[in-house]
Design an enzyme around this catalytic site. Structure first.
Site, mmCIF file in Angstrom:
data_model
loop_
_atom_site.group_PDB
_atom_site.id
_atom_site.type_symbol
_atom_site.label_atom_id
_atom_site.label_comp_id
_atom_site.label_asym_id
_atom_site.label_seq_id
_atom_site.Cartn_x
_atom_site.Cartn_y
_atom_site.Cartn_z
ATOM 1 N N CYS A 82 0.680 -1.380 0.044
ATOM 2 C CA CYS A 82 -0.006 0.042 -0.205
ATOM 3 C C CYS A 82 0.946 1.309 -0.072
ATOM 4 O O CYS A 82 2.055 1.208 0.116
ATOM 5 C CB CYS A 82 -1.010 -0.042 1.094
ATOM 6 S SG CYS A 82 -0.015 0.076 2.880
ATOM 7 N N CYS B 167 3.126 1.616 3.262
ATOM 8 C CA CYS B 167 4.016 0.827 3.055
ATOM 9 C C CYS B 167 5.213 1.128 2.099
ATOM 10 O O CYS B 167 6.611 1.299 2.524
ATOM 11 C CB CYS B 167 3.845 -0.669 2.613
ATOM 12 S SG CYS B 167 2.635 -1.284 3.769
#
Length: 78
Positions: free
Chosen positions: A11, A14
């Protein structure tokens, strides 16, 4: 040399976490290899319930949010 893994699904949070750690380690002159790991088995291995999670040299040190600059600098100094 520090081995840093950012665990998560890939994501935006991240990716941002991995990018921040890489940038800050470069600024500080710390040798670090930063890798993103999206393998669900790795998340289970470290008992991660919330991402992004950060593992440095095999030890889970953070999970559940994008870390602050101060937190990252502290980890890289250790």
């Amino acid at each position: 040399m520090k081995q840093v893994k950012v665990l998560g699904s890939g994501c935006a949070k991240c990716s941002k976490t991995a990018e921040m750690i890489a940038d800050i380690s470069e600024e500080m002159g710390v040798d670090a290899i930063v890798k993103k790991d999206t393998d669900p088995q790795t998340l289970l291995k470290f008992n991660v319930m919330k991402t992004p999670a950060v593992v440095i040299d095999g030890e889970l040190i953070h999970s559940g949010s994008v870390p602050t600059r101060d937190e990252i600098e502290g980890w890289l100094r250790e």
